[in-house]
Design a protein around this motif. Sequence first.
Motif, PDB file in Angstrom:
ATOM      1  N   PHE A 148      30.339   5.195  32.844  1.00 37.98           N
ATOM      2  CA  PHE A 148      30.500   6.602  33.206  1.00 37.98           C
ATOM      3  C   PHE A 148      30.798   7.453  31.966  1.00 37.98           C
ATOM      4  O   PHE A 148      30.189   8.509  31.755  1.00 37.98           O
ATOM      5  CB  PHE A 148      31.639   6.719  34.226  1.00 37.98           C
ATOM      6  N   LEU A 149      31.702   6.980  31.129  1.00 31.79           N
ATOM      7  CA  LEU A 149      32.073   7.728  29.932  1.00 31.79           C
ATOM      8  C   LEU A 149      30.908   7.860  28.946  1.00 31.79           C
ATOM      9  O   LEU A 149      30.819   8.859  28.215  1.00 31.79           O
ATOM     10  CB  LEU A 149      33.260   7.055  29.239  1.00 31.79           C
ATOM     11  N   SER A 150      30.011   6.876  28.935  1.00 32.56           N
ATOM     12  CA  SER A 150      28.897   6.943  27.985  1.00 32.56           C
ATOM     13  C   SER A 150      27.968   8.120  28.282  1.00 32.56           C
ATOM     14  O   SER A 150      27.246   8.579  27.402  1.00 32.56           O
ATOM     15  CB  SER A 150      28.103   5.634  27.988  1.00 32.56           C
ATOM     16  N   GLY A 151      28.022   8.647  29.505  1.00 36.04           N
ATOM     17  CA  GLY A 151      27.212   9.808  29.837  1.00 36.04           C
ATOM     18  C   GLY A 151      27.697  11.089  29.192  1.00 36.04           C
ATOM     19  O   GLY A 151      26.984  12.104  29.213  1.00 36.04           O
ATOM     20  N   PHE A 152      28.893  11.078  28.611  1.00 35.05           N
ATOM     21  CA  PHE A 152      29.453  12.271  27.964  1.00 35.05           C
ATOM     22  C   PHE A 152      29.280  12.262  26.446  1.00 35.05           C
ATOM     23  O   PHE A 152      29.690  13.205  25.778  1.00 35.05           O
ATOM     24  CB  PHE A 152      30.946  12.392  28.290  1.00 35.05           C
ATOM     25  N   THR A 153      28.716  11.203  25.905  1.00 39.14           N
ATOM     26  CA  THR A 153      28.612  11.089  24.454  1.00 39.14           C
ATOM     27  C   THR A 153      27.644  12.125  23.880  1.00 39.14           C
ATOM     28  O   THR A 153      26.697  12.561  24.543  1.00 39.14           O
ATOM     29  CB  THR A 153      28.155   9.680  24.053  1.00 39.14           C
ATOM     30  N   GLN A 154      27.892  12.502  22.623  1.00 35.01           N
ATOM     31  CA  GLN A 154      27.114  13.552  21.976  1.00 35.01           C
ATOM     32  C   GLN A 154      26.389  13.089  20.713  1.00 35.01           C
ATOM     33  O   GLN A 154      25.680  13.874  20.092  1.00 35.01           O
ATOM     34  CB  GLN A 154      28.054  14.715  21.600  1.00 35.01           C
ATOM     35  N   SER A 155      26.565  11.828  20.334  1.00 36.04           N
ATOM     36  CA  SER A 155      25.954  11.359  19.096  1.00 36.04           C
ATOM     37  C   SER A 155      25.735   9.859  19.161  1.00 36.04           C
ATOM     38  O   SER A 155      26.281   9.162  20.025  1.00 36.04           O
ATOM     39  CB  SER A 155      26.850  11.688  17.900  1.00 36.04           C
ATOM     40  N   ALA A 211      15.701   0.841  15.236  1.00 36.98           N
ATOM     41  CA  ALA A 211      16.756  -0.079  14.791  1.00 36.98           C
ATOM     42  C   ALA A 211      18.118   0.352  15.332  1.00 36.98           C
ATOM     43  O   ALA A 211      18.911  -0.476  15.805  1.00 36.98           O
ATOM     44  CB  ALA A 211      16.785  -0.137  13.269  1.00 36.98           C
ATOM     45  N   GLU A 212      18.416   1.654  15.276  1.00 39.28           N
ATOM     46  CA  GLU A 212      19.695   2.145  15.801  1.00 39.28           C
ATOM     47  C   GLU A 212      19.798   1.928  17.299  1.00 39.28           C
ATOM     48  O   GLU A 212      20.872   1.567  17.816  1.00 39.28           O
ATOM     49  CB  GLU A 212      19.852   3.627  15.466  1.00 39.28           C
ATOM     50  N   ALA A 213      18.698   2.145  18.019  1.00 44.30           N
ATOM     51  CA  ALA A 213      18.704   1.889  19.465  1.00 44.30           C
ATOM     52  C   ALA A 213      18.987   0.417  19.734  1.00 44.30           C
ATOM     53  O   ALA A 213      19.724   0.068  20.667  1.00 44.30           O
ATOM     54  CB  ALA A 213      17.368   2.290  20.065  1.00 44.30           C
ATOM     55  N   GLY A 214      18.416  -0.455  18.909  1.00 46.02           N
ATOM     56  CA  GLY A 214      18.685  -1.876  19.049  1.00 46.02           C
ATOM     57  C   GLY A 214      20.122  -2.239  18.733  1.00 46.02           C
ATOM     58  O   GLY A 214      20.705  -3.111  19.372  1.00 46.02           O
ATOM     59  N   TYR A 215      20.724  -1.554  17.755  1.00 39.60           N
ATOM     60  CA  TYR A 215      22.120  -1.825  17.411  1.00 39.60           C
ATOM     61  C   TYR A 215      23.048  -1.510  18.589  1.00 39.60           C
ATOM     62  O   TYR A 215      24.031  -2.221  18.829  1.00 39.60           O
ATOM     63  CB  TYR A 215      22.538  -0.994  16.203  1.00 39.60           C
ATOM     64  N   ILE A 216      22.752  -0.446  19.334  1.00 37.75           N
ATOM     65  CA  ILE A 216      23.582  -0.094  20.489  1.00 37.75           C
ATOM     66  C   ILE A 216      23.508  -1.189  21.544  1.00 37.75           C
ATOM     67  O   ILE A 216      24.534  -1.624  22.088  1.00 37.75           O
ATOM     68  CB  ILE A 216      23.149   1.258  21.078  1.00 37.75           C
ATOM     69  N   ALA A 217      22.289  -1.649  21.826  1.00 34.36           N
ATOM     70  CA  ALA A 217      22.128  -2.722  22.800  1.00 34.36           C
ATOM     71  C   ALA A 217      22.836  -3.986  22.331  1.00 34.36           C
ATOM     72  O   ALA A 217      23.539  -4.656  23.110  1.00 34.36           O
ATOM     73  CB  ALA A 217      20.641  -2.993  23.028  1.00 34.36           C
ATOM     74  N   GLY A 254      26.861   7.600  17.070  1.00 35.49           N
ATOM     75  CA  GLY A 254      28.099   6.882  16.818  1.00 35.49           C
ATOM     76  C   GLY A 254      28.976   6.782  18.048  1.00 35.49           C
ATOM     77  O   GLY A 254      29.566   5.736  18.327  1.00 35.49           O
ATOM     78  N   GLN A 255      29.090   7.882  18.802  1.00 31.53           N
ATOM     79  CA  GLN A 255      29.900   7.876  20.015  1.00 31.53           C
ATOM     80  C   GLN A 255      29.329   6.904  21.048  1.00 31.53           C
ATOM     81  O   GLN A 255      30.061   6.139  21.679  1.00 31.53           O
ATOM     82  CB  GLN A 255      29.972   9.287  20.602  1.00 31.53           C
ATOM     83  N   LEU A 256      28.008   6.945  21.236  1.00 33.40           N
ATOM     84  CA  LEU A 256      27.393   6.065  22.230  1.00 33.40           C
ATOM     85  C   LEU A 256      27.521   4.603  21.811  1.00 33.40           C
ATOM     86  O   LEU A 256      27.757   3.723  22.658  1.00 33.40           O
ATOM     87  CB  LEU A 256      25.922   6.442  22.410  1.00 33.40           C
ATOM     88  N   LEU A 257      27.392   4.334  20.526  1.00 30.30           N
ATOM     89  CA  LEU A 257      27.559   2.970  20.023  1.00 30.30           C
ATOM     90  C   LEU A 257      28.945   2.435  20.375  1.00 30.30           C
ATOM     91  O   LEU A 257      29.084   1.303  20.866  1.00 30.30           O
ATOM     92  CB  LEU A 257      27.359   2.954  18.510  1.00 30.30           C
ATOM     93  N   PHE A 258      29.975   3.250  20.179  1.00 25.81           N
ATOM     94  CA  PHE A 258      31.349   2.810  20.452  1.00 25.81           C
ATOM     95  C   PHE A 258      31.573   2.597  21.949  1.00 25.81           C
ATOM     96  O   PHE A 258      32.119   1.563  22.370  1.00 25.81           O
ATOM     97  CB  PHE A 258      32.337   3.837  19.913  1.00 25.81           C
ATOM     98  N   ILE A 259      31.160   3.563  22.763  1.00 26.43           N
ATOM     99  CA  ILE A 259      31.419   3.472  24.204  1.00 26.43           C
ATOM    100  C   ILE A 259      30.658   2.308  24.829  1.00 26.43           C
ATOM    101  O   ILE A 259      31.193   1.574  25.669  1.00 26.43           O
ATOM    102  CB  ILE A 259      31.049   4.795  24.909  1.00 26.43           C
ATOM    103  N   ARG A 260      29.400   2.115  24.428  1.00 23.53           N
ATOM    104  CA  ARG A 260      28.634   0.992  24.973  1.00 23.53           C
ATOM    105  C   ARG A 260      29.223  -0.343  24.516  1.00 23.53           C
ATOM    106  O   ARG A 260      29.189  -1.331  25.264  1.00 23.53           O
ATOM    107  CB  ARG A 260      27.176   1.088  24.547  1.00 23.53           C
ATOM    108  N   ALA A 261      29.760  -0.377  23.321  1.00 26.09           N
ATOM    109  CA  ALA A 261      30.429  -1.596  22.865  1.00 26.09           C
ATOM    110  C   ALA A 261      31.652  -1.894  23.728  1.00 26.09           C
ATOM    111  O   ALA A 261      31.902  -3.048  24.103  1.00 26.09           O
ATOM    112  CB  ALA A 261      30.819  -1.464  21.392  1.00 26.09           C
ATOM    113  N   MET A 262      32.413  -0.863  24.067  1.00 23.44           N
ATOM    114  CA  MET A 262      33.578  -1.055  24.926  1.00 23.44           C
ATOM    115  C   MET A 262      33.164  -1.486  26.332  1.00 23.44           C
ATOM    116  O   MET A 262      33.814  -2.319  26.960  1.00 23.44           O
ATOM    117  CB  MET A 262      34.389   0.244  24.988  1.00 23.44           C
TER     118      MET A 262
END
Length: 399
Positions: free
Chosen positions: A79-86, A34-40, A88-96
């Motif tokens: 590019f920035l999404s490759g530096f995420t550590q969690s 579900a979380e993986a789907g939320y990021i997409a 929540g961080q990946l969710l925000f960067i992929r949204a941007m």
Amino acid sequence: MLAAYAGYGLDGFDFMAYTFIIPTLITLWGMSKAEAGYIASAALVTSAIGGWGAGVLADRIGRVRVLQLTVLWFAAFTFLSGFTQSYGQLLFIRAMQGFGFGGEWTVGSVLVAETIEARHRGKAAGIVQSSWSVGWAAAALAFWAANVLLPPDLGWRVILWAGILPALLIIYIRRNVSEPAVYREMRSNTVSGTTHFLSIFRPPLLRNTLLATSLATGALAAYYSVTTWLPTFLETERHLPVTGRTGYLLMLIVGSLAGYLTSAWLADALGRRRNFMLFAACGAVLILIYTHMPVSGGMLLIGFPLGFFILGIFSGMGACFAELFPGSVRGSGQGFCYSMGRAIGAACPALIGAWSTHVSLGQSIGAITVGAYALVVVSAWALPETRGRALGIEAGAAT
């Protein structure tokens, strides 16, 4: 065409790279489906905002300038999404990242539609659309190479870091691409403030806006349902290793390239509406077969026609949507319809992820995809046929 082709292909690489690393992140970070789907879904929702916003800007300040801005945006955030550590961080960067991802398709498709004459517009738009398959294939091969050469905790990051490469395209665009004559004519003949971008929500354009949005919603919901979860489906329910999954996905991708090019020709030969209905009906049947067939039953071969129809349906969309709106709001109208369809369709990856806790992932994918294609058929039937419709200068010459 070359600039739009390269931009959309690189767009495809950046977006599809995430679908390949979902199983890795589930293992490394303990994310749920579900979380993986939320990021997409988050990236798709913001891409809807970015797509419409880019369309409005393209009507105001030019197609070429906004194309450069969108390419730079989605490349930087991938590019920035490759530096995420969690999570929540990946969710925000992929949204941007989604803001730029959505804008690139809108501006590129309008640019091509206004450059190519009516009798070849469907073919040209379809050829540009086919670059998605090239970007998708590049993402699949990058994923395979990263898994062979690098440890899992580094490989997925390298794939995302490679997303900065599209920024190099801006150099080419600045040097070689100018505004189409149709746009320049429209700007010179339009009095500032006479046409508001919200006019797409008033008659006589409102009906076209609603139907085109509905069509895009169905096609994109089906596409996202399949492509977001297919790598995970092949791993968790068909138990294929990385090399096996890559082969199955490449079969789908090769089929999609053939589908794009064939549909590009059919959009001009059959007409936009009949082409949409044909591809939607075939896609619905094939996804049911694919998700219920065992690996040993010819599933690999079914991947070719599946990719052919679920991706080929998009070839005529850029041309059709451009032909539904006048030049002064073409970017806004096309951007809204496709982007709103993307926003609504974006719910499907998250819905499938949540639903798969109660039924199998394959059943979830199949049911939602069939429902989405039913919406495509109804919407295409109700839309006006726009094949051969002239734009701008072309229309004046025909008169």
